[in-house]
Design a protein around this motif. Structure first.
Motif, PDB file in Angstrom:
ATOM      1  N   ARG A 121      22.778  58.672  27.516  1.00  0.00           N
ATOM      2  CA  ARG A 121      23.999  57.945  27.157  1.00  0.00           C
ATOM      3  C   ARG A 121      25.243  58.785  27.436  1.00  0.00           C
ATOM      4  NH1 ARG A 121      26.086  53.224  27.151  1.00  0.00           N
ATOM      5  NH2 ARG A 121      27.658  52.824  25.571  1.00  0.00           N
ATOM      6  N   GLU A 122      25.099  60.100  27.389  1.00  0.00           N
ATOM      7  CA  GLU A 122      26.219  61.001  27.667  1.00  0.00           C
ATOM      8  C   GLU A 122      26.757  60.793  29.070  1.00  0.00           C
ATOM      9  OE1 GLU A 122      27.724  64.638  29.667  1.00  0.00           O
ATOM     10  OE2 GLU A 122      25.702  63.803  29.876  1.00  0.00           O
ATOM     11  N   THR A 123      25.922  60.307  29.981  1.00  0.00           N
ATOM     12  CA  THR A 123      26.345  60.192  31.379  1.00  0.00           C
ATOM     13  C   THR A 123      27.377  59.093  31.612  1.00  0.00           C
ATOM     14  OG1 THR A 123      24.492  58.722  31.984  1.00  0.00           O
ATOM     15  CG2 THR A 123      24.140  61.109  32.184  1.00  0.00           C
ATOM     16  N   VAL A 124      27.593  58.234  30.614  1.00  0.00           N
ATOM     17  CA  VAL A 124      28.701  57.272  30.711  1.00  0.00           C
ATOM     18  C   VAL A 124      29.997  58.018  31.008  1.00  0.00           C
ATOM     19  CG1 VAL A 124      30.142  55.683  29.374  1.00  0.00           C
ATOM     20  CG2 VAL A 124      27.668  55.514  29.229  1.00  0.00           C
ATOM     21  N   ALA A 125      30.199  59.122  30.296  1.00  0.00           N
ATOM     22  CA  ALA A 125      31.430  59.897  30.447  1.00  0.00           C
ATOM     23  C   ALA A 125      31.546  60.475  31.848  1.00  0.00           C
ATOM     24  CB  ALA A 125      31.457  61.011  29.401  1.00  0.00           C
ATOM     25  N   ARG A 126      30.446  60.878  32.432  1.00  0.00           N
ATOM     26  CA  ARG A 126      30.472  61.446  33.782  1.00  0.00           C
ATOM     27  C   ARG A 126      30.876  60.386  34.809  1.00  0.00           C
ATOM     28  NH1 ARG A 126      26.048  65.944  34.236  1.00  0.00           N
ATOM     29  NH2 ARG A 126      25.458  66.330  32.076  1.00  0.00           N
ATOM     30  N   VAL A 127      30.360  59.169  34.638  1.00  0.00           N
ATOM     31  CA  VAL A 127      30.689  58.097  35.575  1.00  0.00           C
ATOM     32  C   VAL A 127      32.169  57.724  35.468  1.00  0.00           C
ATOM     33  CG1 VAL A 127      30.204  55.695  36.207  1.00  0.00           C
ATOM     34  CG2 VAL A 127      28.327  57.244  35.628  1.00  0.00           C
ATOM     35  N   ILE A 128      32.711  57.771  34.254  1.00  0.00           N
ATOM     36  CA  ILE A 128      34.145  57.519  34.079  1.00  0.00           C
ATOM     37  C   ILE A 128      34.966  58.532  34.868  1.00  0.00           C
ATOM     38  CG2 ILE A 128      36.038  57.595  32.409  1.00  0.00           C
ATOM     39  CD1 ILE A 128      34.039  56.509  30.316  1.00  0.00           C
ATOM     40  N   ALA A 129      34.643  59.813  34.688  1.00  0.00           N
ATOM     41  CA  ALA A 129      35.365  60.861  35.414  1.00  0.00           C
ATOM     42  C   ALA A 129      35.135  60.731  36.911  1.00  0.00           C
ATOM     43  CB  ALA A 129      34.920  62.237  34.924  1.00  0.00           C
ATOM     44  N   GLY A 130      33.923  60.326  37.289  1.00  0.00           N
ATOM     45  CA  GLY A 130      33.604  60.137  38.696  1.00  0.00           C
ATOM     46  C   GLY A 130      34.427  59.043  39.341  1.00  0.00           C
ATOM     47  N   ALA A 131      34.756  58.012  38.575  1.00  0.00           N
ATOM     48  CA  ALA A 131      35.580  56.922  39.119  1.00  0.00           C
ATOM     49  C   ALA A 131      36.961  57.437  39.517  1.00  0.00           C
ATOM     50  CB  ALA A 131      35.709  55.800  38.088  1.00  0.00           C
ATOM     51  N   ILE A 132      37.549  58.269  38.663  1.00  0.00           N
ATOM     52  CA  ILE A 132      38.858  58.840  38.977  1.00  0.00           C
ATOM     53  C   ILE A 132      38.749  59.799  40.153  1.00  0.00           C
ATOM     54  CG2 ILE A 132      40.681  60.343  38.070  1.00  0.00           C
ATOM     55  CD1 ILE A 132      40.198  59.050  35.332  1.00  0.00           C
ATOM     56  N   ALA A 133      37.674  60.585  40.177  1.00  0.00           N
ATOM     57  CA  ALA A 133      37.463  61.507  41.298  1.00  0.00           C
ATOM     58  C   ALA A 133      37.310  60.743  42.609  1.00  0.00           C
ATOM     59  CB  ALA A 133      36.229  62.368  41.029  1.00  0.00           C
ATOM     60  N   LYS A 134      36.574  59.634  42.573  1.00  0.00           N
ATOM     61  CA  LYS A 134      36.394  58.838  43.789  1.00  0.00           C
ATOM     62  C   LYS A 134      37.724  58.296  44.299  1.00  0.00           C
ATOM     63  CE  LYS A 134      31.585  57.275  43.369  1.00  0.00           C
ATOM     64  NZ  LYS A 134      30.679  56.113  43.303  1.00  0.00           N
ATOM     65  N   LYS A 135      38.600  57.885  43.374  1.00  0.00           N
ATOM     66  CA  LYS A 135      39.907  57.390  43.810  1.00  0.00           C
ATOM     67  C   LYS A 135      40.699  58.503  44.493  1.00  0.00           C
ATOM     68  CE  LYS A 135      42.318  54.088  42.408  1.00  0.00           C
ATOM     69  NZ  LYS A 135      43.267  53.144  41.768  1.00  0.00           N
ATOM     70  N   LEU A 136      40.682  59.693  43.921  1.00  0.00           N
ATOM     71  CA  LEU A 136      41.410  60.807  44.519  1.00  0.00           C
ATOM     72  C   LEU A 136      40.860  61.159  45.899  1.00  0.00           C
ATOM     73  CD1 LEU A 136      41.972  63.134  41.442  1.00  0.00           C
ATOM     74  CD2 LEU A 136      43.756  62.099  42.860  1.00  0.00           C
ATOM     75  N   LEU A 137      39.554  61.036  46.072  1.00  0.00           N
ATOM     76  CA  LEU A 137      38.938  61.356  47.367  1.00  0.00           C
ATOM     77  C   LEU A 137      39.365  60.388  48.467  1.00  0.00           C
ATOM     78  CD1 LEU A 137      35.315  62.382  46.321  1.00  0.00           C
ATOM     79  CD2 LEU A 137      37.082  63.868  47.283  1.00  0.00           C
ATOM     80  N   MET A 138      39.881  59.215  48.076  1.00  0.00           N
ATOM     81  CA  MET A 138      40.367  58.277  49.081  1.00  0.00           C
ATOM     82  C   MET A 138      41.522  58.869  49.879  1.00  0.00           C
ATOM     83  SD  MET A 138      38.430  55.715  48.934  1.00  0.00           S
ATOM     84  CE  MET A 138      37.030  55.482  47.827  1.00  0.00           C
ATOM     85  N   LEU A 139      42.218  59.848  49.299  1.00  0.00           N
ATOM     86  CA  LEU A 139      43.302  60.507  50.005  1.00  0.00           C
ATOM     87  C   LEU A 139      42.784  61.247  51.226  1.00  0.00           C
ATOM     88  CD1 LEU A 139      46.341  61.082  49.936  1.00  0.00           C
ATOM     89  CD2 LEU A 139      45.853  63.068  48.489  1.00  0.00           C
ATOM     90  N   LEU A 140      41.501  61.659  51.193  1.00  0.00           N
ATOM     91  CA  LEU A 140      40.871  62.376  52.299  1.00  0.00           C
ATOM     92  C   LEU A 140      39.928  61.481  53.095  1.00  0.00           C
ATOM     93  CD1 LEU A 140      39.931  65.628  50.332  1.00  0.00           C
ATOM     94  CD2 LEU A 140      42.041  65.136  51.588  1.00  0.00           C
ATOM     95  N   ASN A 141      39.868  60.199  52.711  1.00  0.00           N
ATOM     96  CA  ASN A 141      38.922  59.254  53.330  1.00  0.00           C
ATOM     97  C   ASN A 141      37.475  59.718  53.150  1.00  0.00           C
ATOM     98  OD1 ASN A 141      38.304  56.833  54.653  1.00  0.00           O
ATOM     99  ND2 ASN A 141      38.227  57.831  56.649  1.00  0.00           N
ATOM    100  N   THR A 142      37.208  60.304  51.989  1.00  0.00           N
ATOM    101  CA  THR A 142      35.866  60.781  51.652  1.00  0.00           C
ATOM    102  C   THR A 142      35.205  59.787  50.710  1.00  0.00           C
ATOM    103  OG1 THR A 142      36.594  63.079  51.859  1.00  0.00           O
ATOM    104  CG2 THR A 142      34.547  62.686  50.652  1.00  0.00           C
ATOM    105  N   GLN A 143      34.019  59.306  51.074  1.00  0.00           N
ATOM    106  CA  GLN A 143      33.299  58.325  50.257  1.00  0.00           C
ATOM    107  C   GLN A 143      31.865  58.771  50.024  1.00  0.00           C
ATOM    108  OE1 GLN A 143      33.823  54.268  51.604  1.00  0.00           O
ATOM    109  NE2 GLN A 143      35.851  54.708  52.397  1.00  0.00           N
ATOM    110  N   ILE A 144      31.339  58.381  48.878  1.00  0.00           N
ATOM    111  CA  ILE A 144      30.020  58.837  48.436  1.00  0.00           C
ATOM    112  C   ILE A 144      29.138  57.626  48.170  1.00  0.00           C
ATOM    113  CG2 ILE A 144      28.782  60.105  46.627  1.00  0.00           C
ATOM    114  CD1 ILE A 144      31.636  61.468  46.140  1.00  0.00           C
ATOM    115  N   ALA A 145      27.913  57.677  48.665  1.00  0.00           N
ATOM    116  CA  ALA A 145      26.963  56.591  48.412  1.00  0.00           C
ATOM    117  C   ALA A 145      25.590  57.174  48.143  1.00  0.00           C
ATOM    118  CB  ALA A 145      26.897  55.634  49.604  1.00  0.00           C
ATOM    119  N   GLY A 146      24.948  56.675  47.086  1.00  0.00           N
ATOM    120  CA  GLY A 146      23.602  57.112  46.735  1.00  0.00           C
ATOM    121  C   GLY A 146      22.652  55.936  46.668  1.00  0.00           C
TER     122      GLY A 146
END
Length: 390
Positions: A130-155
């Motif tokens: 359940r703790e990983t909810v917090a990681r996904v939240i932070a990851g969403a903001i990180a993913k938005k910032l990575l758009m500045l570099l056109n960097t995208q992540i897919a698993g």
């Protein structure tokens, strides 16, 4: 309890327990001016939310609430705090097993470290997925910032138990797995994985999985020499996820079965740019990104909580005891784990990009914001979702 934070500039601190009132995260180091909405966060949370097919039946809405660091829809440069309330908590079962630690779980190690009287036995407490909810939240903001570099992540799920997808898996293959109930890398394997999971569920058992991640649009030169190598920080980030027991970059252990002449990746020139012909080592050499796609795999163990009787020790008598774990658990934690792996990858890459000066650490320009927003829209449109999509 130390060890709750990750990152140097883009720094993430998670808090909350599985059966507490809420879980959440504080994200420090987000530059001012980044558009952030609860919808942005909820879009990413959807992909790890329980209560769907082949995952935990716990009915959590997982709706994010921003409580600090955002004003008029944009980051202020202050620490951002985001919480998610736990709305479907049932701790009754855990009262009956608090003296019989669950094998394969963190129960006994937590007791060893913090003492029985200080251990939150409800659903694993702080050690819960359940703790990983917090990681996904932070990851969403990180993913938005990575758009500045056109960097995208897919698993995606490359293998489920004994069934492995042994064909080439592209970035788009991995991204499209979001449309599938099992997060299978290939559409034709989704039904195969579903059949396996149905059997596992009916038997009261669980199964492991291997997650493959492909990062597209990686800048050259990310990573610090020696101890802060990009591969080292990625490995730490991924191995910190509950249930992950292995990490493999590029061809990984397969390289040990080859001669040096077979895996000495050739340098070639493509469109006047120096490239690596095969990308054997997953886009990182010397701990620094090469500009090729970052490719890695991680292994999730089978869920330790299963309905089949299993032997443990009664802490009151130190005698053997049998327990059956009757809580609400995933038959395969790797399915929802894909979203968490993506998030930790994004957090790691953003932190290194900010350390390299590729992403501003103080404030974004209007041009930066436009690039990010356009990239985010494209990212969300790449995969068409079904009826249950956000």
């Amino acid at each position: 309890m130390p060890g709750n934070s990750f990152g140097k500039i883009f720094r993430v601190t998670t808090f909350g327990e599985s059966h507490g009132p809420l879980v959440g995260v504080v994200i420090d180091g987000v530059p001012a001016g980044l558009p952030i909405s609860e919808d942005d966060i909820n879009y990413e949370l959807f992909f790890r939310r329980p209560g769907g097919f082949f995952v935990s039946p716990r009915r959590e809405l997982d709706k994010a609430r921003i409580v600090s660091g955002v004003f008029n829809g944009k980051s202020t440069g202050a620490p951002i705090t985001i919480i998610v309330e736990n709305v479907d908590v049932d701790s009754r079962y855990y009262e009956s097993i608090k003296y019989t630690p669950r094998p394969g779980h963190a129960d006994l190690p937590y007791i060893f470290r913090y003492g029985f009287d200080n251990w939150d036995y409800r659903g694993g407490g702080r050690a819960s997925g359940r703790e990983t909810v917090a990681r996904v939240i932070a990851g969403a903001i990180a993913k938005k910032l990575l758009m500045l570099l056109n960097t995208q992540i897919a698993g995606c799920i490359e293998s489920l138990g004994w069934i492995r997808i042994d064909r080439e898996i592209t970035f788009l293959d991995a991204l499209k797995s979001r449309c599938r109930k099992t997060r299978a890398c290939r559409e034709d394997y989704d039904s195969i994985f579903q059949n396996v999971l149905e059997t596992i569920i009916n038997e009261g058992d669980s199964i492991g999985a291997i997650v493959r991640v492909v990062v597209d649009g990686v800048p050259k030169g990310l990573g610090e020499p020696v101890f802060d190598k990009l591969k080292a920080d990625l490995a730490k980030a991924i191995m910190s996820i509950p249930g992950v027991i292995g990490f493999e970059l590029g061809i990984g252990f397969e390289a040990t079965r080859k001669r040096g002449s077979e895996v000495s990746d050739e340098l070639v020139v493509i469109n006047n740019e120096i490239r690596w012909k095969h990308n054997f080592y997953g886009g990182i050499l010397g701990g620094i990104s090469t500009g090729e796609q970052i490719v890695f795999k991680c292994a999730f163990k089978p869920t330790s909580s299963i309905r089949k009787p299993i032997k443990t020790i009664d802490l009151r008598t130190l005698e053997e005891a049998m327990i059956t774990v009757e809580g609400r658990h995933d038959p395969c934690i790797g399915i929802r784990g894909v979203a968490v792996v993506e998030a930790m990858t994004a957090i790691t890459l953003v932190d290194h990009a900010m350390r390299s000066g590729l992403i501003p650490s103080t404030k974004l320009s209007q041009k930066d914001v436009e690039i990010i927003e356009n990239g985010w829209k494209r990212y969300r449109s790449l995969c068409q979702h079904g009826e249950e999509s956000p």
